[in-house]
Design an enzyme around this catalytic site. Sequence first.
Site, PDB file in Angstrom:
ATOM      1  N   ARG A  70      -9.452  11.156   6.722  1.00 45.65           N
ATOM      2  CA  ARG A  70     -10.257  11.827   7.751  1.00 45.65           C
ATOM      3  C   ARG A  70     -10.143  11.168   9.118  1.00 45.65           C
ATOM      4  O   ARG A  70     -10.456  11.781  10.145  1.00 45.65           O
ATOM      5  CB  ARG A  70     -11.702  11.965   7.279  1.00 45.65           C
ATOM      6  CG  ARG A  70     -11.841  13.155   6.337  1.00 45.65           C
ATOM      7  CD  ARG A  70     -13.095  13.140   5.537  1.00 45.65           C
ATOM      8  NE  ARG A  70     -12.953  12.336   4.338  1.00 45.65           N
ATOM      9  CZ  ARG A  70     -13.950  11.795   3.680  1.00 45.65           C
ATOM     10  NH1 ARG A  70     -15.173  11.936   4.113  1.00 45.65           N
ATOM     11  NH2 ARG A  70     -13.724  11.093   2.590  1.00 45.65           N
ATOM     12  N   GLU A 107     -14.705   1.695  -5.434  1.00 45.00           N
ATOM     13  CA  GLU A 107     -15.795   1.657  -6.399  1.00 45.00           C
ATOM     14  C   GLU A 107     -15.285   1.398  -7.806  1.00 45.00           C
ATOM     15  O   GLU A 107     -15.916   0.702  -8.592  1.00 45.00           O
ATOM     16  CB  GLU A 107     -16.611   2.952  -6.322  1.00 45.00           C
ATOM     17  CG  GLU A 107     -17.734   2.773  -5.336  1.00 45.00           C
ATOM     18  CD  GLU A 107     -18.316   4.073  -4.847  1.00 45.00           C
ATOM     19  OE1 GLU A 107     -17.541   5.010  -4.589  1.00 45.00           O
ATOM     20  OE2 GLU A 107     -19.530   4.121  -4.718  1.00 45.00           O
TER      21      GLU A 107
HETATM   22  O1  LIG Z   1     -15.999   1.534   3.535  1.00 39.44           O
HETATM   23  P1  LIG Z   1     -15.366   1.955   2.245  1.00 39.44           P
HETATM   24  O2  LIG Z   1     -16.220   1.593   1.039  1.00 39.44           O
HETATM   25  O3  LIG Z   1     -13.954   1.477   2.106  1.00 39.44           O
HETATM   26  O4  LIG Z   1     -15.350   3.565   2.200  1.00 39.44           O
HETATM   27  C1  LIG Z   1     -15.005   4.335   3.310  1.00 39.44           C
HETATM   28  C2  LIG Z   1     -13.779   5.163   3.044  1.00 39.44           C
HETATM   29  O5  LIG Z   1     -14.076   6.120   2.015  1.00 39.44           O
HETATM   30  C3  LIG Z   1     -13.732   7.429   2.479  1.00 39.44           C
HETATM   31  O6  LIG Z   1     -12.404   7.717   2.214  1.00 39.44           O
HETATM   32  P2  LIG Z   1     -11.876   8.060   0.746  1.00 39.44           P
HETATM   33  O7  LIG Z   1     -11.514   6.779   0.030  1.00 39.44           O
HETATM   34  O8  LIG Z   1     -12.891   8.945   0.089  1.00 39.44           O
HETATM   35  O9  LIG Z   1     -10.519   8.793   1.022  1.00 39.44           O
HETATM   36  P3  LIG Z   1     -10.163  10.194   1.690  1.00 39.44           P
HETATM   37  O10 LIG Z   1     -10.507  10.065   3.159  1.00 39.44           O
HETATM   38  O11 LIG Z   1      -8.707  10.286   1.456  1.00 39.44           O
HETATM   39  O12 LIG Z   1     -10.966  11.258   1.007  1.00 39.44           O
HETATM   40  C4  LIG Z   1     -13.935   7.345   3.976  1.00 39.44           C
HETATM   41  O13 LIG Z   1     -13.250   8.377   4.670  1.00 39.44           O
HETATM   42  C5  LIG Z   1     -13.420   5.967   4.301  1.00 39.44           C
HETATM   43  O14 LIG Z   1     -12.001   5.964   4.512  1.00 39.44           O
HETATM   44  N1  LIG Z   2     -21.246   8.544   1.057  1.00 41.36           N
HETATM   45  C1  LIG Z   2     -20.022   8.859   1.494  1.00 41.36           C
HETATM   46  N2  LIG Z   2     -19.808  10.035   2.124  1.00 41.36           N
HETATM   47  C2  LIG Z   2     -18.559  10.362   2.563  1.00 41.36           C
HETATM   48  N3  LIG Z   2     -17.500   9.556   2.426  1.00 41.36           N
HETATM   49  C3  LIG Z   2     -17.684   8.368   1.822  1.00 41.36           C
HETATM   50  N4  LIG Z   2     -16.832   7.354   1.560  1.00 41.36           N
HETATM   51  C4  LIG Z   2     -17.498   6.394   0.925  1.00 41.36           C
HETATM   52  N5  LIG Z   2     -18.795   6.735   0.765  1.00 41.36           N
HETATM   53  C5  LIG Z   2     -18.937   7.976   1.317  1.00 41.36           C
END
Ligand SMILES: O=P(O)(O)OC[C@H]1O[C@H](OP(=O)(O)OP(=O)(O)O)[C@H](O)[C@@H]1O
Ligand SMILES: Nc1ncnc2[nH]cnc12
Length: 184
Positions: A70, A107
Site C-alpha cells: 500500500r 505475526e
Molecule cells: O508494522 P508492522 O507490524 O510490520 O505492520 C505493518 C505492515 O502491515 C501491512 O502490510 P501487510 O503485511 O498486510 O502487506 P500488504 O500491504 O501487502 O497487504 C501494512 O501495510 C504495513 O506494511
Molecule cells: N490493523 C491493521 N490494519 C491494516 N493493516 C495492518 N497491518 C498490520 N496491522 C494492520
Amino acid sequence: MADVEYLKSLLTAHPDFPQKGIVFLDIFPILRNPVAFETLVTNFVHHLNSKTVAQSSSKKIDVVVGLDARGFLFGPIIAMRLGAAFVPVRKKGKLPGECVTATYEKEYGTDSFEMQADAIKPGQNVVVIDDLIATGGSAKAAGELVAKCGGKTLEYLFIIELSFLKAAEKLDAPLYSLVQVDDD
Ligand SMILES: O=P(O)(O)OC[C@H]1O[C@H](OP(=O)(O)OP(=O)(O)O)[C@H](O)[C@@H]1O
Ligand SMILES: Nc1ncnc2[nH]cnc12
C-alpha cells in the site's frame, strides 16, 4: 473539519480481518475520493517540505521509499511532487537484478523484504512511507535496506500509527503519522 479529522472520518475498521483478533483499518476509502486523496498527498508534501524534515540541515530529500503493497499507492505521487526518486521495497523474489535483503518478524513467522542494490546511492537522504505502522517490523526492515545501500533515513511516514504498539522505539529516525490509534 480539519484535514486530518476529515481523512480519519473516511477510514473504515474491519474486525477479525484478515484473521480473528485483528481490527483491519482500511485506507482505500480515501483513494476513492479525489478530494481526500489530494488532501492526503498535500499534507505529506507540506510536512516533508517543512523545517522539521527537509530543511532541518538544509537537506534535500533524494528518495521516497514505499513499502509493498500500500506504500506504492501514494509514495510515487509524493516523490514526484518533491522532485525525488521513488524506490519500492518488495516482498522477497519480486525484484530483478542485484538486491539487498532484510528479514523481519510478522505475526506468524518471518518474512523478507528486498530493494534493488543500486536504487539508493551512498549519502542520499531518504524517507520511508507506508499506509500503516503496527509492530514496526516492516518499517525497521526497510530502514535496514536503506542503510545497507549507504542511504540516510530522515523520517518514517504513515497514514495510521497503532501507537499503543510503540513501534517508534524500534526506528532509527523520527516517525510521522496523520492518525494515531491509542488502544487495541
Ligand atoms: O508494522 P508492522 O507490524 O510490520 O505492520 C505493518 C505492515 O502491515 C501491512 O502490510 P501487510 O503485511 O498486510 O502487506 P500488504 O500491504 O501487502 O497487504 C501494512 O501495510 C504495513 O506494511
Ligand atoms: N490493523 C491493521 N490494519 C491494516 N493493516 C495492518 N497491518 C498490520 N496491522 C494492520
